[in-house]
Design an enzyme around this catalytic site. Structure first.
Site, mmCIF file in Angstrom:
data_model
loop_
_atom_site.group_PDB
_atom_site.id
_atom_site.type_symbol
_atom_site.label_atom_id
_atom_site.label_comp_id
_atom_site.label_asym_id
_atom_site.label_seq_id
_atom_site.Cartn_x
_atom_site.Cartn_y
_atom_site.Cartn_z
ATOM 1 C CB CYS A 113 -0.996 -0.038 1.169
ATOM 2 S SG CYS A 113 -2.342 1.152 0.963
ATOM 3 C CG HIS A 217 -3.865 -3.301 3.242
ATOM 4 N ND1 HIS A 217 -2.835 -2.789 4.004
ATOM 5 C CD2 HIS A 217 -4.422 -2.241 2.610
ATOM 6 C CE1 HIS A 217 -2.776 -1.481 3.862
ATOM 7 N NE2 HIS A 217 -3.722 -1.118 3.012
ATOM 8 C CD GLU A 219 -1.433 -5.659 5.648
ATOM 9 O OE1 GLU A 219 -1.284 -6.073 4.477
ATOM 10 O OE2 GLU A 219 -1.744 -4.473 5.923
#
Ligand SMILES: [Mn+2]
Length: 239
Positions: A113, A217, A219
């Site tokens: 990002c 994202h 994660e």
């Protein structure tokens, strides 16, 4: 040998109820968990001085750049647009030094990002300070209030990319960005796009510099989507 993965941390400097007014250094837990699940050893760096970067990069095998604030537009020679959101120039300059040093020491980078946007800027590119400045903007790239484990928009991945070695050519991702790449840095190549033409992933064109950047994202989805964990498995184990 187990890979030591440096994760550039963020700062919370504003007083909030969550941290009882304390200033904190932090990284999203998903990075720690995903690296662990890939059998890597995560090490979170606080925001330090640029001069500290060489020694820190020497200690690690690979570097992860996380999301967060907007990149300060002074790094790409623009004045702040009225729609610019929070910036942290200390973090920008420290992470800039980490990127320069990681490239110099041939340590692979995974940039997520804001991390992708910063790598692009450090390597000579620029950003849309807000996607409303992008003439072909038609896709919702800030999915709030939808929860982050839900992918919300489609991307198309180049068949000759590293990403395509573990992701399909069409893929849905989550999206939490109001900025995007405007001018792509000369040493990066775009390997994924949203359907409105925003660059959603980049790789390095220089084989000596291993860089993968993603605008979404992983994660925040790795624990519910095995394909997103594979990005970390690839980065930690193979890249
Ligand atoms: Mn997006």
């Amino acid at each position: 040998m187990q890979q030591l993965i440096g994760i550039a941390g963020n700062q919370l400097l504003a007083a909030t109820e969550t941290f009882q007014g304390n200033q904190v250094t932090y990284t999203p837990q998903g990075f720690v968990d995903a690296v662990r699940q890939s059998n890597g050893l995560p090490l979170v760096f606080p925001v330090l001085a640029p001069a500290d970067a060489p020694r820190l990069i020497q200690q690690i095998d690979k570097l992860i750049l996380a999301g967060g604030q907007d990149v300060s537009p002074q790094l790409y020679q623009e004045d702040p647009h009225p729609k610019l959101q929070a910036t942290n120039i200390d973090r920008d300059l420290f992470e800039q030094a980490l990127i320069v040093e990681a490239i110099k020491q041939h340590k692979p980078i995974l940039a997520v990002c804001r991390g992708l946007q910063l790598v692009n800027v450090v390597l000579g590119g620029s950003l849309y300070q807000d996607l409303s400045l992008y003439p072909k903007w038609t896709v919702k790239h800030d999915q709030q209030p939808t929860a982050p484990q839900f992918p919300t928009h489609e991307i198309t991945i180049s068949s000759d990319s590293l990403l395509h070695s573990f992701l399909p050519s069409s893929y849905f991702v989550n999206s939490y960005h109001h900025q995007g790449i405007k001018k792509l840095a000369p040493s990066l190549t775009a390997v994924a796009y949203s359907n409105d033409g925003i660059i959603e992933a980049v790789e390095s064109t220089d084989k000596n510099n291993k860089i993968i950047g993603v605008q979404w994202h992983p994660e925040l989805t790795h624990s519910v989507n095995p394909l997103d964990q594979q990005l970390f498995d690839y980065f930690v184990g193979e890249f």
